[in-house]
Motif scaffolding. Structure first.
Motif, PDB file in Angstrom:
ATOM      1  N   ASP A   1       1.730   2.589   2.701  1.00 53.84           N
ATOM      2  CA  ASP A   1       1.399   3.208   3.983  1.00 53.84           C
ATOM      3  C   ASP A   1       2.160   2.525   5.118  1.00 53.84           C
ATOM      4  O   ASP A   1       2.813   1.498   4.924  1.00 53.84           O
ATOM      5  CB  ASP A   1      -0.109   3.113   4.245  1.00 53.84           C
ATOM      6  CG  ASP A   1      -0.919   3.865   3.202  1.00 53.84           C
ATOM      7  OD1 ASP A   1      -0.422   4.897   2.707  1.00 53.84           O
ATOM      8  OD2 ASP A   1      -2.037   3.415   2.881  1.00 53.84           O
ATOM      9  N   GLN A   2       2.028   3.090   6.310  1.00 53.12           N
ATOM     10  CA  GLN A   2       2.647   2.504   7.494  1.00 53.12           C
ATOM     11  C   GLN A   2       1.724   1.412   8.035  1.00 53.12           C
ATOM     12  O   GLN A   2       1.026   1.588   9.027  1.00 53.12           O
ATOM     13  CB  GLN A   2       2.893   3.588   8.551  1.00 53.12           C
ATOM     14  CG  GLN A   2       3.863   4.664   8.122  1.00 53.12           C
ATOM     15  CD  GLN A   2       5.264   4.116   7.898  1.00 53.12           C
ATOM     16  OE1 GLN A   2       5.742   3.289   8.659  1.00 53.12           O
ATOM     17  NE2 GLN A   2       5.922   4.581   6.846  1.00 53.12           N
ATOM     18  N   ASP A   3       1.725   0.278   7.353  1.00 54.38           N
ATOM     19  CA  ASP A   3       0.878  -0.829   7.774  1.00 54.38           C
ATOM     20  C   ASP A   3       1.660  -2.132   7.639  1.00 54.38           C
ATOM     21  O   ASP A   3       2.882  -2.121   7.503  1.00 54.38           O
ATOM     22  CB  ASP A   3      -0.426  -0.861   6.959  1.00 54.38           C
ATOM     23  CG  ASP A   3      -0.169  -0.936   5.450  1.00 54.38           C
ATOM     24  OD1 ASP A   3       0.939  -1.359   5.047  1.00 54.38           O
ATOM     25  OD2 ASP A   3      -1.068  -0.575   4.672  1.00 54.38           O
ATOM     26  N   ASP A   4       0.954  -3.260   7.653  1.00 52.84           N
ATOM     27  CA  ASP A   4       1.626  -4.559   7.636  1.00 52.84           C
ATOM     28  C   ASP A   4       2.117  -4.987   6.257  1.00 52.84           C
ATOM     29  O   ASP A   4       2.729  -6.051   6.134  1.00 52.84           O
ATOM     30  CB  ASP A   4       0.675  -5.640   8.169  1.00 52.84           C
ATOM     31  CG  ASP A   4       0.399  -5.509   9.651  1.00 52.84           C
ATOM     32  OD1 ASP A   4       1.045  -4.663  10.298  1.00 52.84           O
ATOM     33  OD2 ASP A   4      -0.460  -6.248  10.168  1.00 52.84           O
ATOM     34  N   SER A   5       1.862  -4.190   5.224  1.00 51.93           N
ATOM     35  CA  SER A   5       2.166  -4.646   3.867  1.00 51.93           C
ATOM     36  C   SER A   5       3.651  -4.589   3.521  1.00 51.93           C
ATOM     37  O   SER A   5       4.042  -5.027   2.442  1.00 51.93           O
ATOM     38  CB  SER A   5       1.375  -3.818   2.843  1.00 51.93           C
ATOM     39  OG  SER A   5       1.814  -2.469   2.810  1.00 51.93           O
TER      40      SER A   5
ATOM     41  N   GLN B   1      -8.040  -9.635   5.678  1.00 49.60           N
ATOM     42  CA  GLN B   1      -7.326  -8.831   6.650  1.00 49.60           C
ATOM     43  C   GLN B   1      -7.835  -9.134   8.048  1.00 49.60           C
ATOM     44  O   GLN B   1      -8.997  -9.494   8.227  1.00 49.60           O
ATOM     45  CB  GLN B   1      -7.492  -7.344   6.347  1.00 49.60           C
ATOM     46  CG  GLN B   1      -6.739  -6.889   5.109  1.00 49.60           C
ATOM     47  CD  GLN B   1      -6.841  -5.396   4.931  1.00 49.60           C
ATOM     48  OE1 GLN B   1      -7.882  -4.804   5.148  1.00 49.60           O
ATOM     49  NE2 GLN B   1      -5.751  -4.779   4.526  1.00 49.60           N
TER      50      GLN B   1
ATOM     51  N   ASN C   1      -3.536  -0.132  14.844  1.00 51.80           N
ATOM     52  CA  ASN C   1      -3.469   1.309  15.086  1.00 51.80           C
ATOM     53  C   ASN C   1      -4.673   1.826  15.860  1.00 51.80           C
ATOM     54  O   ASN C   1      -4.695   2.964  16.305  1.00 51.80           O
ATOM     55  CB  ASN C   1      -3.373   2.060  13.752  1.00 51.80           C
ATOM     56  CG  ASN C   1      -2.066   1.783  13.049  1.00 51.80           C
ATOM     57  OD1 ASN C   1      -1.060   1.557  13.704  1.00 51.80           O
ATOM     58  ND2 ASN C   1      -2.081   1.799  11.731  1.00 51.80           N
TER      59      ASN C   1
ATOM     60  N   THR D   1       0.806  -1.223   0.000  1.00 52.46           N
ATOM     61  CA  THR D   1       0.000   0.000   0.000  1.00 52.46           C
ATOM     62  C   THR D   1       0.836   1.269   0.000  1.00 52.46           C
ATOM     63  O   THR D   1       0.342   2.336  -0.365  1.00 52.46           O
ATOM     64  CB  THR D   1      -0.909   0.036   1.239  1.00 52.46           C
ATOM     65  OG1 THR D   1      -0.089   0.135   2.420  1.00 52.46           O
ATOM     66  CG2 THR D   1      -1.774  -1.217   1.323  1.00 52.46           C
TER      67      THR D   1
ATOM     68  N   HIS E   1      -7.307  -3.971  13.865  1.00 52.70           N
ATOM     69  CA  HIS E   1      -6.190  -3.229  13.307  1.00 52.70           C
ATOM     70  C   HIS E   1      -5.369  -2.645  14.450  1.00 52.70           C
ATOM     71  O   HIS E   1      -5.906  -2.034  15.371  1.00 52.70           O
ATOM     72  CB  HIS E   1      -6.685  -2.114  12.386  1.00 52.70           C
ATOM     73  CG  HIS E   1      -7.437  -2.645  11.203  1.00 52.70           C
ATOM     74  ND1 HIS E   1      -6.817  -3.152  10.084  1.00 52.70           N
ATOM     75  CD2 HIS E   1      -8.770  -2.782  10.990  1.00 52.70           C
ATOM     76  CE1 HIS E   1      -7.718  -3.555   9.218  1.00 52.70           C
ATOM     77  NE2 HIS E   1      -8.919  -3.349   9.742  1.00 52.70           N
TER      78      HIS E   1
END
Length: 235
Positions: A146-150, A214, A220, A144, A218
């Motif tokens: 973004d600051q995520d798990d990807s 998913q 966050n 993504t 989440h």
């Protein structure tokens, strides 16, 4: 029962983390264990849910980056020093403060994520650099930006001068996104890599327990999670 403790425990399970051992930590390496079989890989939880890419990265590495010679040794098809796929040197720096901080449960010494090795380490899996565009589309497709798990999963190898791969490790970023999580760092054996090479991608992902959905929770949204479980515990 302490509600906060219950919620924290549930969050740790969702993150795929194990509870920290309540004992003195010694030695120089913090590798969480060895993955010998597909069952071991499945139990480890490494890269198992969307949008994580670790399992697909491991599949690509086993199928396309290495080969086995007539002696059964793993040999790299490419030179990681050339930077292809964004392979680059990994500096096995201490993951903890080296000041021997003493607490009521442990003494934290100067530990390294991986064992000390005469051969250099190289790491791959960061999907931000342009060089990572050379990875297959199936590895990158859920990234993504973004600051995520990807973009949390990584693969690390140690390489001899003749191109023989000594050891292979999988790991993931810790919650801070800066260091790596020792509890979720594993050595991958040659036997498991051979098994992966014999599978199609969809069959490998199924056997490894990959979920294309998913997580419901989440990481966050801590305040929302806290509120949700407080309401749940009142029932």
């Amino acid at each position: 029962m302490d509600k906060t403790a219950v919620i924290t425990g549930l969050l740790d399970v969702r993150r795929g983390r194990r509870a920290a051992p309540q004992h003195q930590q010694t030695g120089t390496t913090m590798v969480g264990g060895t993955l010998n079989t597909m069952a071991d890989l499945r139990r480890s939880g490494f890269g198992r849910h969307l949008p994580r890419h670790g399992l697909k990265l491991l599949f690509w590495f086993a199928k396309n980056y290495i080969k086995f010679d007539y002696m059964g040794e793993m040999v790299a098809r490419y030179n990681p020093n050339e930077g292809g796929f964004d392979f680059h040197p990994f500096q096995n720096r201490p993951e903890w403060d080296c000041s021997n901080v003493t607490t009521h449960i442990s003494v934290i010494s100067c530990n390294f994520l991986l064992p000390d090795n005469v051969h250099p380490y190289y790491i791959v899996g960061n999907l931000n650099p342009e060089e990572s565009n050379c990875l297959p589309q199936y590895v990158r497709k859920d990234f993504t930006g973004d600051q995520d798990d990807s973009n949390m999963d990584r693969l690390i190898i140690s390489l001899r001068p003749d191109g023989t791969v000594d050891n292979v490790y999988v790991t993931q970023h810790d919650d801070d996104g800066l260091s790596f999580d020792p509890d979720n760092t594993y050595r991958v054996t040659r036997g498991l890599l051979r098994d992966i090479r014999g599978l199609k991608l969809h069959k490998f992902l199924k056997q490894a327990g990959y979920s294309s959905r998913q997580p419901i929770i989440h990481m966050n949204d801590y305040e929302d999670i806290l509120s949700y479980f407080e309401d749940f515990l009142r029932l």
